[in-house]
Design a protein around this motif. Structure first.
Motif, PDB file in Angstrom:
ATOM      1  N   VAL A 195       5.206   0.135   8.382  1.00  0.00           N
ATOM      2  CA  VAL A 195       4.459   1.286   7.884  1.00  0.00           C
ATOM      3  C   VAL A 195       5.418   2.473   8.013  1.00  0.00           C
ATOM      4  CG1 VAL A 195       2.449   2.756   8.171  1.00  0.00           C
ATOM      5  CG2 VAL A 195       2.277   0.297   8.632  1.00  0.00           C
ATOM      6  N   ILE A 196       5.759   3.065   6.874  1.00  0.00           N
ATOM      7  CA  ILE A 196       6.766   4.120   6.831  1.00  0.00           C
ATOM      8  C   ILE A 196       6.154   5.356   6.205  1.00  0.00           C
ATOM      9  CG2 ILE A 196       9.030   4.773   5.944  1.00  0.00           C
ATOM     10  CD1 ILE A 196       9.605   1.748   5.738  1.00  0.00           C
ATOM     11  N   GLN A 197       6.381   6.482   6.830  1.00  0.00           N
ATOM     12  CA  GLN A 197       5.946   7.752   6.254  1.00  0.00           C
ATOM     13  C   GLN A 197       7.188   8.566   5.925  1.00  0.00           C
ATOM     14  OE1 GLN A 197       2.529   9.577   7.953  1.00  0.00           O
ATOM     15  NE2 GLN A 197       3.017  11.590   7.147  1.00  0.00           N
ATOM     16  N   GLN A 210       5.494  20.614   2.819  1.00  0.00           N
ATOM     17  CA  GLN A 210       5.904  19.261   3.173  1.00  0.00           C
ATOM     18  C   GLN A 210       5.027  18.291   2.403  1.00  0.00           C
ATOM     19  OE1 GLN A 210       5.528  19.058   7.420  1.00  0.00           O
ATOM     20  NE2 GLN A 210       7.113  20.581   7.770  1.00  0.00           N
ATOM     21  N   VAL A 211       5.659  17.517   1.522  1.00  0.00           N
ATOM     22  CA  VAL A 211       4.953  16.533   0.706  1.00  0.00           C
ATOM     23  C   VAL A 211       5.320  15.164   1.260  1.00  0.00           C
ATOM     24  CG1 VAL A 211       4.617  15.638  -1.618  1.00  0.00           C
ATOM     25  CG2 VAL A 211       5.125  18.068  -1.284  1.00  0.00           C
ATOM     26  N   ALA A 212       4.310  14.378   1.658  1.00  0.00           N
ATOM     27  CA  ALA A 212       4.575  13.104   2.332  1.00  0.00           C
ATOM     28  C   ALA A 212       3.900  11.943   1.614  1.00  0.00           C
ATOM     29  CB  ALA A 212       4.095  13.170   3.771  1.00  0.00           C
ATOM     30  N   VAL A 213       4.521  10.770   1.758  1.00  0.00           N
ATOM     31  CA  VAL A 213       3.998   9.514   1.223  1.00  0.00           C
ATOM     32  C   VAL A 213       4.066   8.485   2.344  1.00  0.00           C
ATOM     33  CG1 VAL A 213       4.399   7.664  -0.437  1.00  0.00           C
ATOM     34  CG2 VAL A 213       4.762  10.019  -1.120  1.00  0.00           C
ATOM     35  N   LYS A 214       2.992   7.722   2.488  1.00  0.00           N
ATOM     36  CA  LYS A 214       2.940   6.680   3.505  1.00  0.00           C
ATOM     37  C   LYS A 214       2.903   5.327   2.802  1.00  0.00           C
ATOM     38  CE  LYS A 214       0.476   5.749   7.784  1.00  0.00           C
ATOM     39  NZ  LYS A 214      -0.622   6.219   8.632  1.00  0.00           N
ATOM     40  N   ASN A 272       0.850  -1.184   0.000  1.00  0.00           N
ATOM     41  CA  ASN A 272       0.000   0.000   0.000  1.00  0.00           C
ATOM     42  C   ASN A 272       0.891   1.241   0.000  1.00  0.00           C
ATOM     43  OD1 ASN A 272      -2.192   1.720   0.223  1.00  0.00           O
ATOM     44  ND2 ASN A 272      -2.406   1.459   2.422  1.00  0.00           N
ATOM     45  N   SER A 273       0.510   2.213  -0.785  1.00  0.00           N
ATOM     46  CA  SER A 273       1.191   3.511  -0.723  1.00  0.00           C
ATOM     47  C   SER A 273       0.132   4.591  -0.876  1.00  0.00           C
ATOM     48  CB  SER A 273       2.271   3.642  -1.792  1.00  0.00           C
ATOM     49  OG  SER A 273       1.703   3.673  -3.073  1.00  0.00           O
ATOM     50  N   GLN A 274       0.312   5.639  -0.119  1.00  0.00           N
ATOM     51  CA  GLN A 274      -0.703   6.692  -0.077  1.00  0.00           C
ATOM     52  C   GLN A 274      -0.004   8.048  -0.013  1.00  0.00           C
ATOM     53  OE1 GLN A 274      -3.023   6.372   3.472  1.00  0.00           O
ATOM     54  NE2 GLN A 274      -4.343   8.091   2.962  1.00  0.00           N
ATOM     55  N   VAL A 275      -0.453   8.965  -0.866  1.00  0.00           N
ATOM     56  CA  VAL A 275       0.057  10.337  -0.827  1.00  0.00           C
ATOM     57  C   VAL A 275      -0.716  11.070   0.258  1.00  0.00           C
ATOM     58  CG1 VAL A 275       0.259  12.493  -2.104  1.00  0.00           C
ATOM     59  CG2 VAL A 275       0.686  10.325  -3.264  1.00  0.00           C
ATOM     60  N   MET A 276       0.009  11.681   1.174  1.00  0.00           N
ATOM     61  CA  MET A 276      -0.602  12.417   2.276  1.00  0.00           C
ATOM     62  C   MET A 276      -0.887  13.855   1.821  1.00  0.00           C
ATOM     63  SD  MET A 276      -0.621   9.953   4.308  1.00  0.00           S
ATOM     64  CE  MET A 276      -1.151  10.620   5.848  1.00  0.00           C
ATOM     65  N   PRO A 277      -1.802  14.540   2.486  1.00  0.00           N
ATOM     66  CA  PRO A 277      -2.069  15.944   2.126  1.00  0.00           C
ATOM     67  C   PRO A 277      -0.820  16.804   2.313  1.00  0.00           C
ATOM     68  CG  PRO A 277      -3.751  15.112   3.631  1.00  0.00           C
ATOM     69  CD  PRO A 277      -2.684  14.070   3.546  1.00  0.00           C
ATOM     70  N   VAL A 278      -0.665  17.759   1.422  1.00  0.00           N
ATOM     71  CA  VAL A 278       0.482  18.662   1.488  1.00  0.00           C
ATOM     72  C   VAL A 278       0.287  19.602   2.675  1.00  0.00           C
ATOM     73  CG1 VAL A 278       1.727  20.492   0.279  1.00  0.00           C
ATOM     74  CG2 VAL A 278       0.843  18.534  -0.999  1.00  0.00           C
ATOM     75  N   ARG A 279       1.331  19.695   3.501  1.00  0.00           N
ATOM     76  CA  ARG A 279       1.302  20.615   4.643  1.00  0.00           C
ATOM     77  C   ARG A 279       2.118  21.840   4.271  1.00  0.00           C
ATOM     78  NH1 ARG A 279       3.029  15.883   8.552  1.00  0.00           N
ATOM     79  NH2 ARG A 279       4.487  15.841   6.856  1.00  0.00           N
ATOM     80  N   GLN A 280       1.490  22.984   4.365  1.00  0.00           N
ATOM     81  CA  GLN A 280       2.172  24.217   3.993  1.00  0.00           C
ATOM     82  C   GLN A 280       2.812  24.839   5.217  1.00  0.00           C
ATOM     83  OE1 GLN A 280      -0.636  26.630   1.897  1.00  0.00           O
ATOM     84  NE2 GLN A 280      -0.439  25.413   0.051  1.00  0.00           N
TER      85      GLN A 280
END
Length: 188
Positions: free
Chosen positions: A178-180, A123-127, A109-117
């Motif tokens: 589970v890695i972010q 901050q662009v994150a992927v879990k 599973n991979s998921q793009v997290m919401p961008v934190r401004q």
């Protein structure tokens, strides 16, 4: 002295007439002294600032060079401001999946997290949820550390799972993690 007793009113007027110039003289004198002291304290307060500014001016070229080097180092660590955050997140997701797959982990599973401004960076994150062996996870984390621009590990949760090998009957250590991960994108 007799005159003062007999002419009290006139003596008071003469005394006031003499005291008024004395009062103005002393008032002016103390005002000038006060201005001198204020000037001296202001001068003492400004001298260190002027010395710092002179030092900065003397080192201006070195500071400009160091600032350019710091900007260059920053550009190698973060994504440029011209990239769209959603396109950056999709590319990051593909890169990270490839790093973990090349290390021998399976990405379930991979998921793009919401961008934190933030103030200076987005901050662009992927879990990711991955499974495989501990040496494969170690190799994947080495790949993450080598990635340019810099990938930051925000969180990692690993859960061991024992599985038995069909061929040898031995138990082999495997894990699910589970890695972010996060990257920074410079703001204009």
């Amino acid at each position: 002295m007799d005159w003062v007793r007999h002419h009290r009113r006139a003596a008071m007027l003469v005394g006031l007439t003499l005291l008024l110039p004395l009062y103005f003289y002393l008032s002016t004198l103390f005002g000038v002294i006060g201005l001198g002291l204020e000037y001296r304290s202001e001068k003492n307060r400004l001298e260190p600032r002027l010395a710092r500014l002179e030092g900065l001016l003397a080192k201006e070229s070195e500071l400009t060079e160091q600032s350019g080097a710091a900007s260059e180092a920053l550009r190698s660590q973060v994504y440029a401001d011209g990239q769209d955050p959603s396109a950056l997140a999709a590319a990051l997701q593909a890169d990270v999946r490839q790093i973990f797959a090349e290390a021998g982990l399976s990405v379930s599973n991979s998921q793009v997290m919401p961008v934190r401004q933030g103030e200076l960076f987005d901050q662009v994150a992927v879990k990711l949820t991955v499974s495989g062996s501990l040496p494969a996870l170690d190799a994947a984390l080495i790949g993450v550390a080598a990635h340019k621009p810099r990938l930051l590990v925000e969180s990692i949760d690993a859960f061991p799972a024992r599985t038995s090998s069909r061929n040898s009957g031995e138990e082999q250590q495997s894990l699910t993690a589970v890695i972010q991960l996060m990257v920074l994108r410079a703001l204009p």
